[in-house]
Design a protein around this motif. Structure first.
Motif, short mmCIF file in Angstrom:
data_model
loop_
_atom_site.label_atom_id
_atom_site.label_comp_id
_atom_site.label_asym_id
_atom_site.label_seq_id
_atom_site.Cartn_x
_atom_site.Cartn_y
_atom_site.Cartn_z
N ALA A 94 3.91 1.56 -4.88
CA ALA A 94 3.75 2.06 -3.86
C ALA A 94 2.32 1.52 -2.57
N GLY A 95 1.75 1.49 -3.61
CA GLY A 95 0.63 1.70 -2.97
C GLY A 95 0.51 0.39 -1.45
N GLN A 96 1.01 -0.30 -2.17
CA GLN A 96 0.73 -1.99 -1.75
C GLN A 96 1.88 -1.63 -0.23
N LEU A 97 2.74 -0.97 -0.54
CA LEU A 97 3.85 -0.62 0.63
C LEU A 97 3.15 0.14 1.60
N LEU A 98 2.27 0.97 0.76
CA LEU A 98 2.12 1.81 1.61
C LEU A 98 0.43 1.35 2.48
#
Ligand code: URA
Length: 213
Positions: free
Chosen positions: A85-89
């Motif tokens: 999810a952090g990569q997408l953020l």
């Protein structure tokens, strides 16, 4: 910043990003807040944590992103949004011309809830003063609340996320604009919703472009 570059950027309608330099008092305030968070025992979540997750990024960011709570990886590494999810953020920030260095990313809770369950109201209440202080000190131009839990806690409402998207809310005495969008973890499950998030980001970017410091 080079004045010629500033003039070019302004002529293109781009507000140049200039880091505000912290005063010694501000540096001390940040250090004190970091220490208070690291030693917090206000709610039972401290018993299960590896470490607190304070937040990451520029202490003078224009953009502040607020999520829900650390997960297992964040608890292990001490940094918010480090998993998928952090990569997408990170990609969402990149689309805004931002990064985890220029923005400031924090969560409603600084400690990981067991089994990644939703934060309980008492936990959020114990943690709220820390986030309030972070927002006050960063003094961002905009807050992006990602996900229902972040938005509902930040704005003290129980509105469903669908009713909060596409509107401007305001936070605190400085009335910092708040825009709500879906959590990147939700987008990983429902990639077809990416278009909506893209529109939310554009909406937020337009608000920033139309505002002044
Ligand atoms: N989800 C969040 O809301 N926050 C994190 O730090 C990680 C995942």
């Amino acid at each position: 910043m080079d004045p010629v570059r500033t003039r070019y950027l302004e002529a293109m309608g781009i507000t140049p990003w200039v880091a505000r330099t912290a005063t010694p008092d501000q540096r001390r305030d940040w250090q004190e807040l970091r220490q208070s968070v690291a030693g917090c025992v206000l709610c039972p979540l401290h018993e299960g944590r590896t470490q607190t997750v304070f937040g990451v990024g520029s202490e003078s960011a224009d953009w502040m992103v607020i999520g829900e709570a650390p997960g297992a990886e964040e608890d292990r590494l001490g940094e918010p949004f480090v998993g998928r999810a952090g990569q997408l953020l990170d990609e969402m920030l990149k689309a805004l011309g931002q990064s985890r260095e220029t923005a400031f990313i924090a969560n409603i809770l600084k400690c990981r809830p067991p089994n990644n369950r939703d934060p309980q109201p008492e936990e959020a209440a114990c943690c709220a003063p820390y986030l309030e202080r972070q927002i006050e000190m960063v003094a961002p131009r905009i807050i992006l609340a990602v996900g229902r839990i972040a938005a509902q806690n930040l704005l003290s409402t129980d509105s469903p996320i669908g009713r909060m998207r596409g509107r401007v809310f305001h936070y605190g005495a400085r009335r910092v604009p708040v825009v709500v969008t879906y959590h990147p973890a939700y987008l990983l499950r429902r990639p077809s919703e990416k278009g909506k998030v893209w529109r939310d980001l554009l909406f937020a970017a337009n608000l920033v472009a139309g505002s002044s410091r």
